[in-house]
Write a protein that holds these residues in place. Structure first.
Motif, mmCIF file in Angstrom:
data_model
loop_
_atom_site.group_PDB
_atom_site.id
_atom_site.type_symbol
_atom_site.label_atom_id
_atom_site.label_comp_id
_atom_site.label_asym_id
_atom_site.label_seq_id
_atom_site.Cartn_x
_atom_site.Cartn_y
_atom_site.Cartn_z
ATOM 1 N N MET A 23 -5.158 -3.806 5.568
ATOM 2 C CA MET A 23 -4.388 -3.606 4.354
ATOM 3 C C MET A 23 -4.840 -4.631 3.321
ATOM 4 N N GLU A 53 -1.987 -3.064 -1.552
ATOM 5 C CA GLU A 53 -1.131 -2.314 -0.635
ATOM 6 C C GLU A 53 0.030 -3.178 -0.145
ATOM 7 N N GLU A 95 4.066 -2.577 -0.798
ATOM 8 C CA GLU A 95 5.067 -2.541 0.268
ATOM 9 C C GLU A 95 6.252 -3.444 -0.052
ATOM 10 N N TRP A 141 1.670 4.584 -4.014
ATOM 11 C CA TRP A 141 0.472 3.861 -4.432
ATOM 12 C C TRP A 141 -0.775 4.501 -3.828
ATOM 13 N N SER A 142 -0.631 5.076 -2.649
ATOM 14 C CA SER A 142 -1.776 5.721 -1.983
ATOM 15 C C SER A 142 -2.329 6.862 -2.840
ATOM 16 N N GLU A 160 -4.513 5.208 -5.443
ATOM 17 C CA GLU A 160 -5.755 4.796 -4.776
ATOM 18 C C GLU A 160 -6.657 5.993 -4.504
#
Length: 115
Positions: free
Chosen positions: A1, A5, A9, A88-89, A92
Motif C-alpha cells: 500500500m 492509499e 484509508e 480512491w481506487s 487511481e
C-alpha cells in the motif's frame, strides 16, 4: 500500500467515525471530522483554496512551499472523494489507464481569426 492509499484509508475511517457519531469534533480535534461536519461546501472551498495556494507557490518558484501545498491539495481532494462516495481506487484506475496512453497529444482546433 502506498502513502496515498494509506491516507485515504485514514480519511475513510474518520468519515465512518463522524457518520456513526463516534467522535465529538470539538473534543477530538479531528480536522477531517470537522470537514465532514461542515459538509460539501466547506470541503469544496478548501479544495479551491489549496489549489490557489499551490499555484502561488509554483509561481513563486518555491518548491519547499509547493510540495506542502500539493500535499494539502491532495488531502482535501481525498476528503472530497470520500464525501462524494468516490473510492480512491477509481481515481487511481483512471490515472493508471492514462499512463498507458502513448501519443495522446490533444488536437487543437485551428480557428481562422480573419473571417
Amino acid at each position: 500500500m502506498n502513502a496515498l492509499e494509506e491516507l485515504y484509508e485514514v480519511v475513510m475511517s474518520r468519515k465512518a467515525m463522524y457518520e456513526n457519531g463516534e467522535v465529538d469534533v470539538e473534543s477530538q480535534k479531528s480536522y477531517t471530522c470537522y470537514l465532514f461536519s461542515k459538509g460539501q461546501d466547506k470541503i469544496l472551498k478548501k479544495c479551491g483554496e489549496e489549489c490557489s495556494e499551490t499555484i502561488i507557490a509554483a509561481k513563486n518558484n518555491d518548491n519547499e512551499e509547493l510540495k506542502n501545498e500539493i500535499a494539502d491539495l491532495m488531502y482535501h481532494i481525498m476528503v472530497l472523494c470520500a464525501q462524494q462516495n468516490l473510492p480512491w481506487s477509481e481515481v487511481e484506475a483512471v490515472l493508471d489507464e492514462r499512463s498507458k496512453k502513448i501519443g495522446n497529444l490533444k488536437t487543437f482546433k485551428n480557428v481562422d481569426h480573419n473571417s
